[in-house]
Design an enzyme around this catalytic site. Structure first.
Site, PDB file in Angstrom:
ATOM      1  N   ARG A 131     -14.004  13.028   7.479  1.00 38.06           N
ATOM      2  CA  ARG A 131     -12.728  13.680   7.830  1.00 38.06           C
ATOM      3  C   ARG A 131     -12.283  14.642   6.736  1.00 38.06           C
ATOM      4  NH1 ARG A 131      -9.203   8.876   7.971  1.00 38.06           N
ATOM      5  NH2 ARG A 131      -7.526  10.375   8.231  1.00 38.06           N
ATOM      6  N   SER A 181      -7.365   4.027   9.384  1.00 38.58           N
ATOM      7  CA  SER A 181      -8.076   4.011   8.102  1.00 38.58           C
ATOM      8  C   SER A 181      -7.380   3.070   7.116  1.00 38.58           C
ATOM      9  CB  SER A 181      -8.109   5.447   7.556  1.00 38.58           C
ATOM     10  OG  SER A 181      -8.425   5.462   6.203  1.00 38.58           O
ATOM     11  N   HIS A 205       0.847  -1.189   0.000  1.00 39.96           N
ATOM     12  CA  HIS A 205       0.000   0.000   0.000  1.00 39.96           C
ATOM     13  C   HIS A 205       0.879   1.234   0.000  1.00 39.96           C
ATOM     14  CE1 HIS A 205      -3.570   2.414   0.888  1.00 39.96           C
ATOM     15  NE2 HIS A 205      -2.745   3.151   1.599  1.00 39.96           N
TER      16      HIS A 205
HETATM   17  N1  URA Z   1      -5.410   7.018   2.845  1.00 45.89           N
HETATM   18  C1  URA Z   1      -6.397   6.364   3.503  1.00 45.89           C
HETATM   19  O1  URA Z   1      -6.858   5.312   3.070  1.00 45.89           O
HETATM   20  N2  URA Z   1      -6.831   6.886   4.656  1.00 45.89           N
HETATM   21  C2  URA Z   1      -6.344   8.029   5.185  1.00 45.89           C
HETATM   22  O2  URA Z   1      -6.778   8.436   6.238  1.00 45.89           O
HETATM   23  C3  URA Z   1      -5.323   8.698   4.476  1.00 45.89           C
HETATM   24  C4  URA Z   1      -4.878   8.156   3.300  1.00 45.89           C
END
Ligand code: URA
Length: 433
Positions: free
Chosen positions: A168, A183, A82
């Site tokens: 957010r 997240s 990721h």
């Molecule tokens: N990418 C995400 O998936 N969540 C976040 O809070 C920031 C970047």
């Protein structure tokens, strides 16, 4: 549980219990907590932070708010990567076939681009016919056959995060380490792989502008992964300038294929080998040295390119484009940005270059914008390069001629110059495992 009491508790810096966090996330996902109360909570978390135990519980609650993927059939071999998002970041296109060629089982869900950052799914869709949506059984069957499948994020995966992230985004609470870490990791845990390698970007084109914050975020995510029984590592890499030279979907695919052919820019190749080695180390049980050797061999010996071709074909993409990248074509309108005077390029603001690419049509201003695969920018020169007055620094490509002027201005403003030599910045700052 009264949401009011939980907000009050967090406002005073007290830790929420696992039960309170679980109930709060379940109720918010079900629509039983209004957005105004949840935004008060995220702002309280922003200012008061969370203990590691709270962050683990929050991640767990969000990971289990929807479907989870069962990849246990792949044992310890399943692996995901990721990136926290950047400009010109086409690493997934290169890293995943290298890892699959070395025996890792890459089962990956990727996002689309929004704003100045690009998304892997958009890049893959540059191949005519490529399917980014597969049924769960098709997805795992492809991983079994080919060792690699990349699809778009399922709407049913971590729905709590989807809702919370949207909230957010409009309440100025994105840049909070407990909230970003939970997240990202909730989606990675729900996606089910045994090993996870995180590419945490740091610099002007990233969420984390400073190294200290990037390290804190990376360490938090690694602790979350380990607390949930996943082999997790993080690479902190430079996003002060775009990665490679190409920014834009089909252009990035072509640059990724150059690296797979043993050519392409050095910075892109280096970060890809660093990420791929970590993934192979974790998923195939090799030492760091063995993994570095295996990944370099896969890349240099052509196995990774062969795996890339197989993967594109498996997902319905036209492999003629792998054999002949000129089939992607060139956008109808182009312009050049030239050096205003002789000097050395001091900096190149990655976020602004990403915004210029978006203006040209390579990215989305809103979730529903349609992107143009051929739009984008080639950065001919990068920081530390010497230029003469009038040298071409960037070439812009678009199907919408009226965007060229605004995009060229953004690129010009993204660059600063000096008359002294400029030291190359490191590409990989740190590896945390
Ligand atoms: N990418 C995400 O998936 N969540 C976040 O809070 C920031 C970047």
């Amino acid at each position: 549980m009264r949401m009011y009491d939980l907000i009050e508790k967090k406002k005073h810096g007290e830790a929420l219990t696992a039960e309170e966090i679980r109930e709060m996330i379940a109720a918010y996902t079900a629509g039983d907590i209004p957005d105004y109360q949840m935004s008060a909570m995220t702002m309280a978390i922003y200012f008061q932070g969370m203990t590691d135990r709270e962050i683990f519980d929050l991640t767990d609650a969000m990971a289990h708010s929807g479907d989870t993927v069962d990849l246990s059939a792949f044992g310890d071999r399943s692996v995901d990567k990721h990136s926290t998002g950047g400009v010109g970041d086409k690493t997934t296109l290169i890293v995943t076939p290298i890892v699959a060629a070395c025996g890792g089982m890459v089962a990956k869900m990727s996002g689309r681009g929004l704003g100045h950052t690009g998304g892997t799914v958009d890049k893959l869709e540059s191949f005519p016919g490529f399917r980014t949506s597969l049924e769960p059984a098709e997805f795992t069957a492809q991983v079994t056959r080919c060792g690699l499948a990349v699809i778009g994020q399922s709407a049913d995966l971590a729905p709590a995060d989807k809702k919370l992230y949207a909230l957010r985004d409009v309440t100025a609470t994105v840049d909070s380490i407990p909230l970003i870490a939970s997240s990202i990791m909730s989606k990675k845990l729900a996606a089910g792989t045994k090993s996870i390698v995180l590419d945490v970007k740091c610099g002007s084109g990233a969420f984390m502008h400073g190294l200290d914050n990037a390290v804190a975020l990376a360490e938090t995510m690694v602790r979350i992964g380990k607390a949930h029984g996943r082999n997790t590592a993080a690479v902190i890499s430079n996003m002060d300038r775009p990665l490679g030279h190409a920014i834009g979907n089909a252009m990035e695919v072509c640059e990724a294929m150059e690296v797979l052919r043993g050519e392409g820019p050095d910075d892109l190749r280096e970060i890809c080998l660093t990420l791929a080695s970590k993934m192979v180390e974790l998923s195939c049980g090799l030492s760091a040295d063995e993994a570095a050797k295996a990944t370099a061999e896969a890349l240099n010996g052509g196995k990774a390119l062969a795996k890339f071709r197989e993967w594109i074909g498996e997902q319905g993409g036209d492999t003629a484009y792998v054999d002949d990248p000129s089939l992607f074509g060139v956008a109808a309108y182009t312009a050049e940005v030239k050096a205003p005077a002789a000097g050395v390029i001091l900096s190149c603001n990655a976020e602004q270059i990403g915004t210029a690419a978006m203006v040209l049509g390579a990215g989305r201003q809103t979730k529903d914008s349609v992107i143009d695969p051929r739009a984008g920018i080639t950065l001919v020169k990068k920081p530390a390069d010497t230029v003469k007055a009038g040298d071409v620094i960037a070439r812009l490509y678009t199907e919408k001629a009226e965007t060229l002027e605004a995009a060229a201005k953004l690129v010009q403003e993204a660059l600063t110059f000096t008359d002294r030599p400029v030291e190359q910045q490191p590409l990989v700052y740190r590896v945390i495992s």
